[in-house]
Design a protein around this motif. Structure first.
Motif, PDB file in Angstrom:
ATOM      1  N   HIS B 412      34.483  22.612  69.049  1.00  0.00           N
ATOM      2  CA  HIS B 412      33.495  21.541  68.935  1.00  0.00           C
ATOM      3  C   HIS B 412      33.601  20.585  70.132  1.00  0.00           C
ATOM      4  O   HIS B 412      32.607  20.217  70.753  1.00  0.00           O
ATOM      5  N   TYR B 413      34.848  20.212  70.450  1.00  0.00           N
ATOM      6  CA  TYR B 413      35.050  19.354  71.618  1.00  0.00           C
ATOM      7  C   TYR B 413      34.551  20.042  72.885  1.00  0.00           C
ATOM      8  O   TYR B 413      33.979  19.412  73.766  1.00  0.00           O
ATOM      9  N   ILE B 414      34.768  21.348  72.966  1.00  0.00           N
ATOM     10  CA  ILE B 414      34.361  22.066  74.175  1.00  0.00           C
ATOM     11  C   ILE B 414      32.839  22.099  74.285  1.00  0.00           C
ATOM     12  O   ILE B 414      32.274  21.855  75.349  1.00  0.00           O
ATOM     13  N   LYS B 415      32.180  22.386  73.165  1.00  0.00           N
ATOM     14  CA  LYS B 415      30.719  22.414  73.204  1.00  0.00           C
ATOM     15  C   LYS B 415      30.172  21.052  73.607  1.00  0.00           C
ATOM     16  O   LYS B 415      29.246  20.935  74.415  1.00  0.00           O
ATOM     17  N   LEU B 416      30.776  20.004  73.035  1.00  0.00           N
ATOM     18  CA  LEU B 416      30.363  18.648  73.384  1.00  0.00           C
ATOM     19  C   LEU B 416      30.603  18.394  74.870  1.00  0.00           C
ATOM     20  O   LEU B 416      29.729  17.869  75.577  1.00  0.00           O
ATOM     21  N   GLY B 417      31.774  18.799  75.335  1.00  0.00           N
ATOM     22  CA  GLY B 417      32.118  18.593  76.740  1.00  0.00           C
ATOM     23  C   GLY B 417      31.164  19.314  77.676  1.00  0.00           C
ATOM     24  O   GLY B 417      30.702  18.752  78.663  1.00  0.00           O
ATOM     25  N   LYS B 418      30.834  20.557  77.326  1.00  0.00           N
ATOM     26  CA  LYS B 418      29.907  21.312  78.176  1.00  0.00           C
ATOM     27  C   LYS B 418      28.550  20.631  78.241  1.00  0.00           C
ATOM     28  O   LYS B 418      27.934  20.537  79.307  1.00  0.00           O
ATOM     29  N   LEU B 419      28.130  20.146  77.076  1.00  0.00           N
ATOM     30  CA  LEU B 419      26.844  19.443  77.013  1.00  0.00           C
ATOM     31  C   LEU B 419      26.849  18.251  77.971  1.00  0.00           C
ATOM     32  O   LEU B 419      25.913  18.037  78.746  1.00  0.00           O
ATOM     33  N   LYS B 420      27.953  17.488  77.932  1.00  0.00           N
ATOM     34  CA  LYS B 420      28.028  16.279  78.761  1.00  0.00           C
ATOM     35  C   LYS B 420      28.133  16.660  80.235  1.00  0.00           C
ATOM     36  O   LYS B 420      27.525  16.009  81.086  1.00  0.00           O
ATOM     37  N   VAL B 421      28.906  17.704  80.521  1.00  0.00           N
ATOM     38  CA  VAL B 421      29.042  18.120  81.918  1.00  0.00           C
ATOM     39  C   VAL B 421      27.682  18.523  82.476  1.00  0.00           C
ATOM     40  O   VAL B 421      27.292  18.148  83.569  1.00  0.00           O
ATOM     41  N   ARG B 422      26.933  19.280  81.651  1.00  0.00           N
ATOM     42  CA  ARG B 422      25.606  19.691  82.110  1.00  0.00           C
ATOM     43  C   ARG B 422      24.700  18.487  82.303  1.00  0.00           C
ATOM     44  O   ARG B 422      23.950  18.415  83.261  1.00  0.00           O
ATOM     45  N   SER B 423      24.798  17.519  81.387  1.00  0.00           N
ATOM     46  CA  SER B 423      23.871  16.389  81.486  1.00  0.00           C
ATOM     47  C   SER B 423      24.255  15.459  82.633  1.00  0.00           C
ATOM     48  O   SER B 423      23.429  14.681  83.099  1.00  0.00           O
TER      49      SER B 423
ATOM     50  N   VAL E 115      21.557  16.694  53.543  1.00  0.00           N
ATOM     51  CA  VAL E 115      21.423  18.115  53.210  1.00  0.00           C
ATOM     52  C   VAL E 115      22.683  18.928  53.458  1.00  0.00           C
ATOM     53  O   VAL E 115      22.762  20.071  53.039  1.00  0.00           O
ATOM     54  N   ALA E 116      23.651  18.384  54.177  1.00  0.00           N
ATOM     55  CA  ALA E 116      24.816  19.207  54.503  1.00  0.00           C
ATOM     56  C   ALA E 116      26.076  18.362  54.519  1.00  0.00           C
ATOM     57  O   ALA E 116      26.012  17.143  54.633  1.00  0.00           O
ATOM     58  N   GLU E 117      27.213  19.036  54.361  1.00  0.00           N
ATOM     59  CA  GLU E 117      28.505  18.388  54.552  1.00  0.00           C
ATOM     60  C   GLU E 117      28.917  18.651  55.990  1.00  0.00           C
ATOM     61  O   GLU E 117      29.065  19.795  56.396  1.00  0.00           O
ATOM     62  N   TYR E 118      29.118  17.587  56.753  1.00  0.00           N
ATOM     63  CA  TYR E 118      29.475  17.779  58.145  1.00  0.00           C
ATOM     64  C   TYR E 118      30.989  17.735  58.318  1.00  0.00           C
ATOM     65  O   TYR E 118      31.641  16.826  57.826  1.00  0.00           O
ATOM     66  N   ARG E 119      31.525  18.720  58.997  1.00  0.00           N
ATOM     67  CA  ARG E 119      32.952  18.718  59.323  1.00  0.00           C
ATOM     68  C   ARG E 119      33.089  18.889  60.816  1.00  0.00           C
ATOM     69  O   ARG E 119      32.583  19.862  61.370  1.00  0.00           O
ATOM     70  N   GLY E 120      33.773  17.977  61.433  1.00  0.00           N
ATOM     71  CA  GLY E 120      33.979  18.146  62.863  1.00  0.00           C
ATOM     72  C   GLY E 120      34.231  16.824  63.543  1.00  0.00           C
ATOM     73  O   GLY E 120      34.612  15.846  62.906  1.00  0.00           O
ATOM     74  N   VAL E 121      34.009  16.806  64.851  1.00  0.00           N
ATOM     75  CA  VAL E 121      34.290  15.633  65.655  1.00  0.00           C
ATOM     76  C   VAL E 121      33.387  14.489  65.205  1.00  0.00           C
ATOM     77  O   VAL E 121      32.174  14.663  65.089  1.00  0.00           O
ATOM     78  N   THR E 122      33.982  13.337  64.941  1.00  0.00           N
ATOM     79  CA  THR E 122      33.171  12.233  64.453  1.00  0.00           C
ATOM     80  C   THR E 122      32.521  11.497  65.612  1.00  0.00           C
ATOM     81  O   THR E 122      32.945  10.411  65.997  1.00  0.00           O
ATOM     82  N   SER E 123      31.503  12.107  66.173  1.00  0.00           N
ATOM     83  CA  SER E 123      30.687  11.387  67.144  1.00  0.00           C
ATOM     84  C   SER E 123      29.282  11.930  67.023  1.00  0.00           C
ATOM     85  O   SER E 123      29.064  13.053  66.584  1.00  0.00           O
ATOM     86  N   CYS E 124      28.312  11.097  67.379  1.00  0.00           N
ATOM     87  CA  CYS E 124      26.915  11.500  67.210  1.00  0.00           C
ATOM     88  C   CYS E 124      26.586  12.706  68.080  1.00  0.00           C
ATOM     89  O   CYS E 124      25.926  13.638  67.642  1.00  0.00           O
ATOM     90  N   SER E 125      27.042  12.658  69.348  1.00  0.00           N
ATOM     91  CA  SER E 125      26.696  13.779  70.237  1.00  0.00           C
ATOM     92  C   SER E 125      27.246  15.071  69.682  1.00  0.00           C
ATOM     93  O   SER E 125      26.613  16.121  69.785  1.00  0.00           O
ATOM     94  N   ALA E 126      28.445  14.991  69.102  1.00  0.00           N
ATOM     95  CA  ALA E 126      29.056  16.197  68.540  1.00  0.00           C
ATOM     96  C   ALA E 126      28.304  16.634  67.289  1.00  0.00           C
ATOM     97  O   ALA E 126      27.985  17.810  67.119  1.00  0.00           O
ATOM     98  N   ALA E 127      27.974  15.687  66.417  1.00  0.00           N
ATOM     99  CA  ALA E 127      27.282  16.027  65.184  1.00  0.00           C
ATOM    100  C   ALA E 127      25.890  16.565  65.475  1.00  0.00           C
ATOM    101  O   ALA E 127      25.379  17.446  64.789  1.00  0.00           O
ATOM    102  N   ASN E 128      25.285  16.052  66.543  1.00  0.00           N
ATOM    103  CA  ASN E 128      23.930  16.485  66.877  1.00  0.00           C
ATOM    104  C   ASN E 128      23.888  17.958  67.255  1.00  0.00           C
ATOM    105  O   ASN E 128      22.853  18.618  67.108  1.00  0.00           O
ATOM    106  N   LEU E 129      25.019  18.482  67.727  1.00  0.00           N
ATOM    107  CA  LEU E 129      25.080  19.911  68.044  1.00  0.00           C
ATOM    108  C   LEU E 129      24.817  20.745  66.797  1.00  0.00           C
ATOM    109  O   LEU E 129      24.339  21.871  66.874  1.00  0.00           O
ATOM    110  N   LEU E 130      25.176  20.195  65.643  1.00  0.00           N
ATOM    111  CA  LEU E 130      25.020  20.925  64.391  1.00  0.00           C
ATOM    112  C   LEU E 130      23.887  20.363  63.557  1.00  0.00           C
ATOM    113  O   LEU E 130      23.651  20.806  62.439  1.00  0.00           O
ATOM    114  N   GLY E 131      23.235  19.336  64.058  1.00  0.00           N
ATOM    115  CA  GLY E 131      22.143  18.742  63.307  1.00  0.00           C
ATOM    116  C   GLY E 131      22.567  17.631  62.373  1.00  0.00           C
ATOM    117  O   GLY E 131      21.728  17.015  61.731  1.00  0.00           O
TER     118      GLY E 131
END
Lengths: 199, 425, 192, 312, 277
Positions: B412-423, E115-131
């Motif tokens: 998850h951190y990696i996907k986030l990081g890649k997103l930021k690197v690209r942006s 609609v969903a239970e979110y598990r993961g990094v607690t940041s908006c950018s991270a959560a937005n990856l999963l909606g």
């Protein structure tokens, strides 16, 4: 800056602009000589003497010194007073002079003495400069004595040579360099907490 | 046995490997997204209310990196609107209503050596074939490499736990696999054909060897995840390393999934577009198995076909458990990249601990990267440092997060990081 | 052998920072990045070597000869101030990057007690010229070593979830304390 | 399907090993060493263990409360620190000193750096180094193993100051003076092998550490066997076994790169031999590890591996 | 010889010698630096906050002098520093429009459909990856990236949505950059009344879709566009928008806000007036 009431110039040095706890300047003597409360106090007094005298002279001659050579001039003035202080201690208080060792001459390069000249004495009239110097000096004395007391207390169970905790098993580490670093680290952290709470 | 450095050994849970592929009768309503592949979405080529025949094109690929989509059933176009998508969250889709039983597509005949490479590419492109391993890269693009290719590798590793669709395909359609491989070799002008299969599928290897008459090499590989990642596969089979940021063609290789090879065969030989695929349905359902599913079938329909849900399912994953995508609802349709649907009960704990720098992630990373740095920099929001830590080389295989004792969602951190690197670029 | 002892003592056992508390200001200030720390360290090694040479010459050939050892503080600080200024101009001309990175700390080398401390110790211990030189280089290397180790640690700590009150100077001081404890392992290696 | 679906980024399955299990593994593999310590030093050892554990655990709990964070006692890292600290203290150390060591280990060594995973130095060793500097006399008062309290020097001190070698068998079994948990090389070796073979710790550091000590130690011995100890003696005496298997393998304070871990082991080995042979102290394991802890960030930074497909 | 005389002489000679060396070196090694850089640096707040996107205030000062950055590029110094910098560079008066951050989503965590239970990094950018966990694909994710991005402590999460303290907002735009869904924008405020009007919804879907995912989203009823006296509100598809060129000339925008059936037209409340001056 000069719109402040005169006593503020003194008081600010005790806390907001405390050289040790808030501005983290002049660490070398602070750490080195505070093996006991007496040493800390003497060092604080010597430094305050140098600081105040220098501020006095600098604020008097502040308009005469060209800005290119001001640092050199300030340094020479400081060096002069440090020599005076050193010789005085050697003559009158040889024991303390021995305990403080080379750290008395090292007052010359204590960053905050020069710092006060730069930011204050060279820009303000004599009276205010002296108040400022005395304030910062008092803050310095306060810090050094506090640190020295803590280290002496834990290191030998005494403060100013008086037994405080009977039959204390001395922590040798407190009079070693490591003890100095650790104590000051925790003290600064404690001051940060106080600062945060009172703000 | 040949392999690569790093990697992990998750429990394989391949309970469905003995279940033959079963054809699913189409639902009355299919939702065919216009973007089911890497690259530009295609543009609708039908209108609302129009009648369509099975196999008719619903969307036209205008860009080079794109693939057309076709309807798996005959019927009427009900609407063209945004619809939930298993990968993209939401995407424009064509909804077709109709139905009826599906018959086998009439089989054609072809001699791979008589076809011009251009003809093969054209048929593959028109049929909308994309990589069926999961990434769904348009196959026709892969068949037009700008560099010279000496080897074509068929990827029969299927290293993801649970999934058995490729295994069954190799077993039941070995001849089509081999023909597909030869068509791909013909299209890219390669002399050498290899099939890499993990050593835990001896029956599949046997079937392939029998079908190939020894023309292509069927090579057993060490059972280790991610053996099926392109770069790891090439390393294991040929001992060539794809340079960072590069593609297999940079080392003279084209890699195709075995399912894709079958799709290529069907496209070139039978003129059949990609309108159905084999999907492994596994986990907490009544009848787990391998199903031949029309593209556009909603997950919920497939779930019913597979015997309905058991108690306590808390997660639905499209793909394998290591790289698959967790779904928010069962309204999403099966797309070309849907290799499996998993209904999972156990979910990794939500609590993320502190990194204890145990370096298990570093030791297991097949790309020999430092996931510790990715997490550290991403947490500290130092996106600028991530790129120089080679984050873009990460293939997101999940080995690091799998072994992490602190349960850090590293990918998850990696996907986030890649997103930021690209942006930031 | 004597020279080796002086050198090892200056670098490890009687490290200027961890044993004599000299140069704490730059130690706290410039240790947040490794590159800067190394740059600063190199500057200090350079200045220390020069200082050792020049102050020795001035002390023995000027001050002692004319019977003026009481002028040593003033004279030393003058020498050091000038030297630092030369180094500053030098860097500014030939390495603007380094100049920018070191920022305000270059002038602070003047008030870096380790430099003056070096000169004072040299006189106190009555080193001859070569000994003084070795002492200067050793002290500079010792300073750089500790500064670099500290910078490495602080780059790591920049990502740590430190308690708020300990961020910055406190944690640096505590780390220095532990480092001083660790350096005690070298004690007895050389008896000064 | 009841309730909402869980969305998370892949992978959706995880290996069973978690932080708690890793720490538990360390504790389990320390059991032989502790057992021998308790056997030889009786209630002294038990009391030491109890006071160290009590203090590291309560300090950890207190730190969590002060920082308003959920309790981290469950990850067992504080327990590991407590056990390790007890093992590196002399059996006769007064409880209040052990108590103080525990406080320093957890607060100075770990919590001020932000807690688990973020400390630079090994907490147990920070505690010991502090005690060593604070109470040099108490910390070097050794007794011979057995029910009666008989003062005895450690094998390393005997070697260093009197050039008297202790029989290797005694070192192996642990019938010598020394810290509570460091005397029996054999028990520690068994625990250490368990630790490494079960995958709780990496084998590179102990291997390179012990290897370096043996190799460097054999050089002076080859020339003057009467004056310098044999490499076997180096390996078995003092805290080396304990340090190499259990302290130098603490993942938090050692490098994450493979090359870095070799460098760590070699560096620590060199330091141990230097301090043992030429330093003022008979033993250097603790200092060698602390010093290598300090350079670990630098090692990590300059040993980042070239990624797959990168230029080599 | 008299020791005082000797001291003075020797110190004087030493000083002279070093002064000469310095003078020579200074001439040989002098570097020309633009004095304007120092002047510009003086005019900046020296907070080194990085809100402008440059490495430090000094970096920014150098770039301003070089012409790579605008005099008004410092969001913290605002109009005052822009004016002084422009003066230093001789550019004359520079117009700086002051803005504040507004959040185009006002739904509390209860008002958004989960609609969903979110598990993961607690940041908006991270959560937005999963909606994220809410049904609305345009609304606030609720993990506070904007709160962390704000260097002035002006944003806090209240009931699962960000709340901007306009007193503290400097309009630096860091929060807008941080929001992965682009819910936060910077908008000018009414200099007379000291408040900013904005539409607290970003969902462009049609009414039924909006109603399915949120209790308070804009349903595109056009009421605001119809009641506004000067066309200060307009429809962008199904979403109401404010025309900031007109809205503060409008006489009845508070009435329009009152009429909105979903009450999605919000005001920031009063912005401190001296910032406008």
């Amino acid at each position: 800056m000069s719109r402040r009431p005169w006593y503020r110039e003194y008081l600010k040095g005790l806390w907001e602009e405390n050289p040790i706890f808030r501005m983290l300047l002049g660490m070398c003597p602070t750490l080195a000589v505070t093996t006991s409360a007496v040493n800390g106090l003497s060092m604080g007094l010597a430094t305050t003497f140098v600081l105040t005298s220098t501020s006095l002279v600098v604020s008097i001659i502040r308009k005469l010194v060209p800005s290119q050579v001001r640092i050199a001039t300030f340094t020479m003035i400081i060096a002069t007073f440090v020599t005076v202080a050193d010789l005085f201690l050697k003559a009158k208080f040889p024991a303390i002079s021995k305990a403080l060792g080379p750290y008395v001459p090292l007052i010359v390069v204590n960053c905050f003495i020069l710092g006060r000249q730069e930011v204050f004495a060279s820009k303000n009239p004599t009276g205010r400069s002296i108040l400022d110097a005395l304030g910062v000096g008092s803050g310095f004395i306060f810090a050094l004595t506090l640190l020295g007391s803590i280290r002496e207390l834990l290191g030998s169970g005494e403060v100013f040579g008086h037994e405080v905790i009977p039959s204390w098993h001395p922590w040798v580490v407190m009079i070693l360099p490591a003890g100095a670093f650790l104590t000051l680290g925790f003290l600064v952290a404690a001051m940060n907490i106080i600062e945060e709470r009172t703000r | 046995m040949r392999s690569f450095r790093g990697g992990v050994h998750p429990p394989y849970n391949k309970a469905t490997q003995d279940r033959p592929i079963e054809r699913v009768s189409p639902p009355e309503r299919v939702v065919v997204p216009l973007s089911q592949h890497t690259g530009a979405p295609c543009e609708p080529s039908v209108e609302k209310g129009q009648e369509v025949e099975r196999g008719q094109k619903l969307g036209e690929a205008k860009a080079f990196i794109s693939a057309p989509v076709h309807t798996p059933i005959s019927g009427v176009v009900k609407e063209i609107a945004p619809h939930p998508h298993p990968v993209l969250g939401e995407a424009l889709a064509v909804v077709v209503e109709g139905g009826g039983e599906m018959e086998d597509w009439p089989r054609g005949d072809v001699d791979p050596d008589s076809l011009e490479p251009e003809e093969i590419r054209m048929r593959v492109r028109e049929a909308g074939v994309v990589g069926l391993g999961g990434a769904a890269f348009p196959t026709a693009v892969k068949l037009s490499p700008p560099k010279s290719i000496d080897t074509v590798i068929l990827n029969g590793c299927e290293c993801e736990p649970y999934l058995t669709a490729d295994h069954r395909t190799m077993l039941e359609r070995a001849e089509d696999c081999i023909l597909g491989l030869r068509l791909v070799m013909r299209a890219v002008g390669a002399e050498r054909g290899m099939i890499g299969v993990e050593a835990n599928k001896p029956d599949a290897m046997e079937a392939l060897r029998r079908a190939s008459d020894g023309e292509v090499e069927v090579v057993p590989l060490k059972v280790k995840y991610p053996q099926g990642a392109e770069k790891m596969l090439i390393k294991a089979l040929l001992d060539r390393e794809v340079p960072t940021g590069g593609l297999p063609m940079d080392v003279g290789v084209v890699v195709q999934n075995v399912g894709t090879a079958v799709a290529v065969t069907e496209a070139v030989r039978d003129g059949k577009p990609l309108i159905e695929r084999v999907v492994t349905v596994a986990g907490e359902v009544g009848r787990p198995g391998n199903y031949l599913v029309p593209i556009g079938t909603p997950f919920s329909y497939l779930m019913e076909v597979a015997g309905g849900l058991k108690e306590g399912v808390s997660q639905v994953v499209m793909g394998g458990p290591m790289m698959g995508i967790a779904q928010r609802s069962l309204d999403v349709p099966v797309v070309k990249g849907t290799s499996g649907i998993l209904f999972l009960r156990e979910v990794p704990p939500a609590e993320e601990g502190n990194c204890i720098r145990c370096a298990r992630c570093v030791d297991h990373c097949p790309m020999e990267l430092m996931p510790t740095l990715f997490v550290k920099f991403a947490k500290g929001e130092r996106w600028d440092l991530l790129e120089s830590a080679h984050i873009m080389d990460c293939i997101e295989c999940g080995s690091c997060a799998y072994v992490c004792p602190a349960r850090i969602p590293i990918v998850h951190y990696i996907k986030l990081g890649k997103l930021k690197v690209r942006s930031l670029k | 052998m004597e020279l080796l002892l002086i050198f090892v003592a200056a670098v490890l056992t009687n490290n200027f920072v961890l044993h004599y508390f000299l140069g704490i200001c730059p130690f706290l200030g410039v240790s947040s990045r490794i590159e800067t720390a190394v740059g600063m360290g190199l500057a200090v090694i350079f200045v220390m070597t020069l200082t050792a040479t020049v102050t020795w010459l001035i002390y023995h050939h000027v001050l002692v000869r004319f019977g003026l050892p009481f002028l040593e503080y003033a004279a030393f600080i003058l020498v050091i101030a000038s030297l630092v200024q030369v180094v500053e101009m030098f860097l500014r001309k030939f390495s603007p990057e380094l100049y920018r990175a070191l920022g305000i700390y270059l002038p602070l080398i003047t008030t870096n007690c380790s430099i003056l401390g070096l000169a004072l110790f040299m006189v106190l211990r009555e080193y001859d010229f070569i000994e003084g030189l070795v002492f200067g280089i050793g002290a500079g290397i010792g300073f750089t070593l500790v500064l670099t180790i500290m910078a490495g640690i602080r780059e790591e700590l920049a990502f740590a979830d430190l308690p708020r009150a300990f961020r910055g100077a406190p944690i640096t001081l505590i780390t220095a304390g532990i480092l001083a404890l660790a350096f005690m392992g070298f004690s007895g290696l050389i008896r000064v | 399907m009841e309730g909402r679906l869980v969305v998370a980024v892949s992978p959706h399955i995880r290996a069973e090993m978690d932080t708690r299990r890793v720490m538990m593994g360390v504790i389990v593999s320390l059991v032989p060493g502790i057992a021998v310590g308790v056997w030889f030093f009786r209630w002294h050892a038990l009391a030491l263990l109890a006071s160290c554990l009590a203090e590291t655990l309560s300090a950890e709990a207190l730190a969590c409360i002060l920082r308003r964070k959920p309790s981290t006692l469950g990850d067992l890292s504080a327990a590991v620190t407590g056990v390790l600290l007890a093992m590196v203290l002399p059996p006769t150390l007064p409880f209040w000193a052990a108590f103080l060591g525990g406080v320093v280990a957890v607060t100075v060594g770990k919590q001020v750096f932000g807690g688990l995973g973020q400390n630079i130095f090994n907490p147990a060793l920070v505690g010991r180094a502090f005690l060593m500097a604070a109470f040099p006399v108490l910390m070097t008062r050794w007794v011979a193993p057995g029910p009666k309290v008989v003062t005895a020097a450690t094998p390393l001190a005997l070697m260093k100051f009197d050039h008297r070698a202790t029989p290797l068998l005694d070192l192996l079994v642990g019938k010598v003076g020394g810290c509570m948990g460091e005397t029996s090389a054999l028990a520690l070796l068994i625990g250490g092998l368990f630790l490494v073979l079960k995958g709780y710790a990496d084998w590179r550091i102990p291997l390179s550490y012990l290897g370096t000590v043996a190799m460097l130690g054999s050089i002076p011995w080859a020339f003057r066997p009467d004056l310098y100890p044999s490499p076997m003696f180096h390996l078995l005496a003092g805290g080396l076994m304990l340090g190499a298997w259990f302290m130098a393998t603490d993942p938090v304070t050692t490098p994450v790169t493979k090359v870095g871990r070799y460098m760590f082991g070699i560096g620590a080995g060199v330091l141990v031999v230097i301090i043992r042979l030429w330093g003022g102290l008979p033993e250097g394991v603790m200092y060698s590890i602390l010093l290598m802890n300090a350079v670990t960030p630098l090692i990590d930074r300059y040993t980042v591996p070239v990624p797959f497909g990168g230029k080599r | 010889m008299n020791p005082i005389l000797v001291s003075v002489l020797s110190m004087g000679l030493l000083a002279l010698a070093f002064a000469t060396i310095l003078a020579v070196v200074n001439r040989r090694l002098s570097v020309r630096e633009d004095p304007r850089v120092e002047a510009v640096l003086e005019a900046l707040p020296s907070a080194n906050c990085g809100a402008c996107g440059f490495a430090s205030c000094r970096d920014m000062a150098e770039r301003i002098v070089k012409g790579d950055a605008e005099p008004g590029a410092c969001p913290v110094g605002g109009a005052e520093s822009a004016r002084r910098i422009a003066e230093i560079l001789g550019l004359g008066e520079v117009e700086v429009v002051e803005k504040v951050a507004v959040v185009h989503c006002a739904a509390t965590s209860e008002q958004k459909v989960k609609v969903a239970e979110y598990r993961g990094v607690t940041s908006c950018s991270a959560a937005n990856l999963l909606g994220g966990e809410y049904a609305c694909r345009y609304g606030c994710l609720g993990y506070g990236d904007c709160v962390r991005a704000c260097r002035f402590g002006a944003i806090s999460m209240v009931d699962g949505r960000p709340r901007v303290d306009v007193e503290r907002c400097t309009g630096c735009g860091k929060c807008a950059q941080a929001c992965p869904r682009e819910i936060i924008t910077l908008e000018p405020y009414d200099r007379e009344r000291g408040e900013t009007i904005f539409v607290a919804c970003n969902n462009p879907d049609r009414a039924p879709a909006v109603r399915r995912v949120c209790e308070v989203g804009c349903i595109g009823c056009r009421m605001c566009a119809r009641t506004s006296d000067n066309g200060a509100f307009y429809m962008d598809g199904n979403l109401a928008k404010v025309d900031y060129g007109k809205v503060y000339e409008s006489g009845n925008w508070d009435e329009v806000a009152e009429k909105c059936p979903r009450k999605v037209i919000h005001s920031t409340g009063r912005v401190r007036m001296e910032r406008a001056a």
